[in-house]
Design a protein around this motif. Structure first.
Motif, PDB file in Angstrom:
ATOM      1  N   GLN A  71     -12.837  -2.013   2.975  1.00  0.00           N
ATOM      2  CA  GLN A  71     -12.401  -0.616   3.275  1.00  0.00           C
ATOM      3  C   GLN A  71     -13.280   0.500   3.200  1.00  0.00           C
ATOM      4  N   GLU A  77      -9.007   2.654   7.068  1.00  0.00           N
ATOM      5  CA  GLU A  77      -8.287   1.654   5.900  1.00  0.00           C
ATOM      6  C   GLU A  77      -8.391   2.211   4.411  1.00  0.00           C
ATOM      7  N   SER A  80      -5.558   3.745   3.095  1.00  0.00           N
ATOM      8  CA  SER A  80      -4.129   3.146   3.422  1.00  0.00           C
ATOM      9  C   SER A  80      -3.330   3.294   2.082  1.00  0.00           C
ATOM     10  N   LEU A  83      -2.630  -0.575   0.782  1.00  0.00           N
ATOM     11  CA  LEU A  83      -3.769  -1.060   0.178  1.00  0.00           C
ATOM     12  C   LEU A  83      -3.993  -0.301  -1.174  1.00  0.00           C
ATOM     13  N   THR A  84      -3.901   1.061  -1.308  1.00  0.00           N
ATOM     14  CA  THR A  84      -4.029   1.594  -2.298  1.00  0.00           C
ATOM     15  C   THR A  84      -3.072   1.332  -3.593  1.00  0.00           C
ATOM     16  N   ARG A 189       2.696   4.389  -4.025  1.00  0.00           N
ATOM     17  CA  ARG A 189       2.713   4.896  -2.819  1.00  0.00           C
ATOM     18  C   ARG A 189       3.966   6.081  -2.786  1.00  0.00           C
TER      19      ARG A 189
END
Length: 342
Positions: A71, A77, A80, A83-84, A189
């Protein structure tokens, strides 16, 4: 990714270009522990799975830091949301699971302290057998240091049953920290777009770390208390207290940082998790402390030190006399085959 409403800052920030070297370093650092675990499994004298959460953490952190290195070189990315969120879950839980491994070893310490001197066992025996620990075995390297205790040690099945029951409850209590940690970080998220979800993430993350810290301190008290028990040596207490101190470091760091909010994952403002000071404290007091805790569970021969056997003390009650006799005969037969008994 940015938002109009502030959301909880990600613990550890997001990987910037400057994180590439650090991510590679930690990836290699955690990877270095995997061959040690494999070698322990290969050697029957150190083969044990009581530190299973530690090796899972090591493998997971290799993956995490490899992704962070990737990343750091890919700005798209870096922000993202998926992914976070994955990073937040993976970073939040391992120190709690490592504390669970400590409880497994604590159980072995307490249970072994209740075993009387009647009957010698093979040094590789599990503590499930209600007899002398391997430290009492004449061939044990710990024999001379602990044999003098055997005259005053009496078998105590009632205490043994209580210790097992109590540590089972203690293991379940850690779910009170794990479940909020999973829920809060898995919803990270959603918290980027929704103020209500952001508040939920904030509350559940604090709840998880607060409960975890209280349990870690409670386990530390039990470890300190165990130093007066029969068969418990200073190395047992010291090793577990250092591991718990590493766990506490991670919990305290999280509690001190998680009140921060940000409007962008890539923000460099104080409290975003992306400043040099915040990254340094994250790597030292969370990632490095987690690595040290994992290393202390994987590098020493835990089986020999704590007399855990391969599986640890997994029984709820002592085996029946018939089972004990069968196990004794099986070990004698194995010893004869190996030429240990003439």
């Amino acid at each position: 990714m940015s938002s109009d409403d502030p959301f909880p800052s990600p613990v550890g920030g997001v990987p910037m270009t400057s994180d590439f070297g650090t991510s590679i370093f930690f990836s290699l650092l955690y990877f270095s522990l995997i061959p040690i675990f494999v070698s322990r499994l290969y050697n029957k004298h150190s083969r044990a799975v009581v530190s299973i959460n530690a090796i899972i953490t090591a493998i997971e952190r290799v993956i995490i830091f490899s992704l962070r290195a990737w990343q750091s070189r890919n700005p798209a990315e870096r922000i993202s949301p998926a992914l976070t969120t994955y990073m937040q879950v993976s970073i939040a839980l391992p120190y709690i699971s490592i504390a669970h491994d400590v409880v497994v070893l604590l159980r072995c310490m307490y249970v072994n302290s209740t075993k009387g001197p009647a009957g010698f066992t093979d040094p590789q025996d599990s503590p499930v057998a209600p007899s002398m620990s391997s430290s009492m075995h004449p061939l044990s390297p710990f024999h001379s240091a602990s044999l003098h205790l055997s005259d005053d040690i009496h078998d105590d099945p009632k205490k043994r049953f209580f210790y097992r029951w109590f540590t089972d409850v203690l293991n379940l209590a850690f779910l009170a920290a794990t479940i909020p940690g999973i829920i809060g970080n898995a919803h990270y998220r959603g918290g980027m777009d929704n103020a209500s979800t952001a508040n939920e993430v904030m509350v559940t993350r604090y709840l998880s770390s607060s409960i975890a810290l209280c349990l870690i301190l409670f386990v530390a008290i039990l470890v300190i208390r165990a130093r007066k028990l029969p068969k418990v040596e200073p190395i047992h207490v010291t090793l577990l207290l250092v591991i718990l101190a590493c766990n506490a470091s991670s919990a305290i760091f999280r509690l001190l940082f998680m009140y921060h909010r940000t409007t962008s994952l890539t923000s460099l403002a104080p409290g975003s998790g992306n400043t040099s000071l915040e990254k340094a404290t994250f790597y030292i007091f969370h990632m490095l402390s987690d690595w040290l805790a994992v290393a202390l569970l994987l590098v020493p021969n835990i089986r020999a030190i704590f007399k855990t056997g391969m599986w640890g003390d997994w029984r709820a009650i002592d085996p029946l006399p018939q089972e004990q006799e069968w196990a004794r005969k099986r070990k004698e037969a194995k010893a004869r085959r190996n030429g240990l008994i003439v």
